[in-house]
Enzyme design. Structure first.
Site, mmCIF file in Angstrom:
data_model
loop_
_atom_site.group_PDB
_atom_site.id
_atom_site.type_symbol
_atom_site.label_atom_id
_atom_site.label_comp_id
_atom_site.label_asym_id
_atom_site.label_seq_id
_atom_site.Cartn_x
_atom_site.Cartn_y
_atom_site.Cartn_z
ATOM 1 N N ASP A 23 54.143 39.439 33.612
ATOM 2 C CA ASP A 23 54.462 40.856 33.115
ATOM 3 C C ASP A 23 54.476 41.784 34.290
ATOM 4 O OD1 ASP A 23 54.380 43.409 32.166
ATOM 5 O OD2 ASP A 23 52.692 43.088 30.523
ATOM 6 N N GLU B 215 41.859 45.277 35.781
ATOM 7 C CA GLU B 215 43.030 45.157 34.593
ATOM 8 C C GLU B 215 42.135 44.942 33.515
ATOM 9 O OE1 GLU B 215 44.572 44.821 31.815
ATOM 10 O OE2 GLU B 215 45.688 42.886 32.372
ATOM 11 N N GLU C 230 39.256 44.112 22.632
ATOM 12 C CA GLU C 230 38.521 43.374 23.711
ATOM 13 C C GLU C 230 37.194 44.222 24.144
ATOM 14 O OE1 GLU C 230 40.419 41.517 27.166
ATOM 15 O OE2 GLU C 230 42.237 41.624 25.812
ATOM 16 N N HIS D 98 53.550 42.552 28.001
ATOM 17 C CA HIS D 98 53.080 41.804 27.058
ATOM 18 C C HIS D 98 52.058 42.295 26.009
ATOM 19 C CE1 HIS D 98 49.570 42.270 29.816
ATOM 20 N NE2 HIS D 98 48.649 41.418 28.578
HETATM 21 N N1 SAH Z 1 42.487 40.633 37.247
HETATM 22 C C1 SAH Z 1 43.271 39.489 36.655
HETATM 23 C C2 SAH Z 1 42.860 39.038 35.316
HETATM 24 C C3 SAH Z 1 42.745 40.163 34.282
HETATM 25 S S1 SAH Z 1 42.227 39.787 32.441
HETATM 26 C C4 SAH Z 1 44.843 40.069 36.515
HETATM 27 O O1 SAH Z 1 45.120 41.033 36.751
HETATM 28 O O2 SAH Z 1 45.455 39.296 36.343
HETATM 29 C C5 SAH Z 1 40.715 39.948 32.472
HETATM 30 C C6 SAH Z 1 39.740 39.071 33.159
HETATM 31 O O3 SAH Z 1 38.376 39.769 32.935
HETATM 32 C C7 SAH Z 1 39.808 37.784 32.293
HETATM 33 O O4 SAH Z 1 39.746 36.644 33.382
HETATM 34 C C8 SAH Z 1 38.292 37.890 31.708
HETATM 35 O O5 SAH Z 1 37.478 36.532 31.792
HETATM 36 C C9 SAH Z 1 37.409 38.934 32.731
HETATM 37 N N2 SAH Z 1 36.366 39.478 32.101
HETATM 38 C C10 SAH Z 1 36.322 40.222 31.058
HETATM 39 N N3 SAH Z 1 35.092 40.849 30.931
HETATM 40 C C11 SAH Z 1 34.322 40.141 31.873
HETATM 41 C C12 SAH Z 1 33.016 40.297 32.022
HETATM 42 N N4 SAH Z 1 31.878 41.248 31.346
HETATM 43 N N5 SAH Z 1 32.286 39.700 33.303
HETATM 44 C C13 SAH Z 1 33.214 38.841 34.171
HETATM 45 N N6 SAH Z 1 34.542 38.918 33.559
HETATM 46 C C14 SAH Z 1 34.907 39.597 32.697
#
Ligand code: SAH
Length: 359
Positions: free
Chosen positions: A55, A148, A157, A297
């Site tokens: 994306d 993100e 979420e 997305h």
């Molecule tokens: N920063 C990456 C992934 C974003 S998706 C990018 O920009 O491509 C969000 C990510 O946050 C996921 O991998 C999920 O496992 C993680 N995540 C969500 N809540 C979390 C929490 N409370 N503690 C640790 N990781 C978390």
């Protein structure tokens, strides 16, 4: 609307959830624990990260926000909340950060470690597997938080809660958050054909009345791309978040809106989307997930109304949008839309209240 039935049931970001069971799942978890395990498992597989990385509206906005502001990143300690494959962490190192800490609960972090290593950044990036709320950081405070966290309808979420936790726990008083502003918009759309296909379908299924499923279908927002031409109203800004000041409690909101009708048409549904801004940038960077701009997305979120509104140019649909995390499953959202169309013609005057569940 395109025939692209990416309903929420596929997963949190529109993918088929992985069925892998983690070690934690073997200790007889409660329903709430199950939901958490399911949530983090959905980020284990590289497929969901592939979709996010591909994306370009999303990923390039972060890249530009970071690369164009080396003066903000130089020699700073940066926290990447939910680092996934560590893409944002690596952007920060390239922009001159002194050290980056990436935290992620999902097993994708094992791959992130390899990625960071093959890119020669293992000394500058510390990756911690665990929940942001539970890990111990190697630095007491950080200068910048990158994350993100946005879900469908922005708040599905509930990952923003985690970013707010990190802010309150670790951000220096004058620290920066990337991004730091998010805004939800609404508009009314004409979508008769697709509504018939998705909702009307249940009126007569091989000669049988399937209306109990019609009710269910009406309460589920649909995540899909909407053609700009389908928009009957101007967009209305409904809810704005300033990440420096917002609290988790503020994310249960109830906000009025007014939709100005552009033309004589029918309104079958309201759609929502969001814009994201990085206001700390020297030249502010923003992107939108609306129907007027490039595909992301997140697509748009469609809320079908029970009845069809018949509107005329310059009329207004007024209403209130409420959203709050579900009482038991905190990552699900309970959404309510109340609306009213006042018209000179009493037959067209309408009002209603629709409840939706994003789960
Ligand atoms: N920063 C990456 C992934 C974003 S998706 C990018 O920009 O491509 C969000 C990510 O946050 C996921 O991998 C999920 O496992 C993680 N995540 C969500 N809540 C979390 C929490 N409370 N503690 C640790 N990781 C978390």
């Amino acid at each position: 609307m395109k025939i692209n039935l990416a309903t929420l049931h596929q997963s949190s970001k529109g993918h088929t959830m992985s069925d892998q069971t983690s070690d934690a799942a073997r200790v007889a978890p409660s329903e709430v624990d199950h939901a958490e395990i399911h949530y983090f498992n959905s980020y284990n597989h590289h497929g969901i990260h592939e979709e996010m990385l591909k994306d370009e509206v999303r990923t390039k906005s972060y890249q530009n926000a970071i690369y164009q502001n080396k003066h903000l990143f130089k020699d700073k300690v940066v926290l990447d909340v939910g680092c996934g494959t560590a893409i944002l962490s690596m952007f920060a190192v390239k922009a001159g950060a002194k050290h980056v800490i990436g935290v992620d609960m999902s097993t994708i972090i094992e791959k992130a470690r390899e990625i960071v290593k093959v890119n020669g950044m293992a000394d500058q990036i510390t990756l911690l597997q665990g929940k942001m709320e539970e890990v111990k950081l190697p630095f007491p405070k950080v200068d910048i938080i990158l994350s993100e966290w946005m879900g469908y309808f922005l708040l599905y979420e509930s990952m923003l809660d985690t970013v707010l936790y990190a802010r309150d726990q670790y951000l220096e008083p004058n620290g920066l958050i990337f991004p730091d502003r998010a805004t939800i918009f609404l508009a009314g759309i004409e979508d008769g054909e697709y509504k018939d296909e998705k909702i009307g379908f249940w009126d007569n299924v091989y000669g049988f009345d399937y209306s109990p499923l019609k009710h269910t279908a009406l309460t589920e927002p649909l995540v899909d791309t909407v053609d700009l031409k389908a928009c009957v109203t101007e967009p209305a800004k409904v809810f704005e978040i300033n990440l420096y000041t917002v609290t988790a409690a503020d994310l249960a909101f109830k906000e009025p809106f007014t939709l100005d009708c552009r033309r004589n048409d029918f309104i079958h549904a309201l759609i929502a989307w969001f814009d994201i801004e990085f206001t700390a940038c020297h030249k502010p960077i923003k992107f939108s997930t609306g129907p007027h701009t490039k595909y992301t997305h997140w697509k748009q979120t469609v809320f079908y109304l029970r009845e069809v509104l018949t509107v005329e140019e310059n009329e207004q649909v007024q209403g209130v949008l409420s959203s709050k995390p579900n009482a038991t499953k905190k990552r699900d959202l309970d959404i309510e839309i109340v609306y009213r169309l006042d018209s000179d013609n009493p037959i067209r005057t309408a009002e209603g209240r629709c409840e939706y569940k994003m789960c």
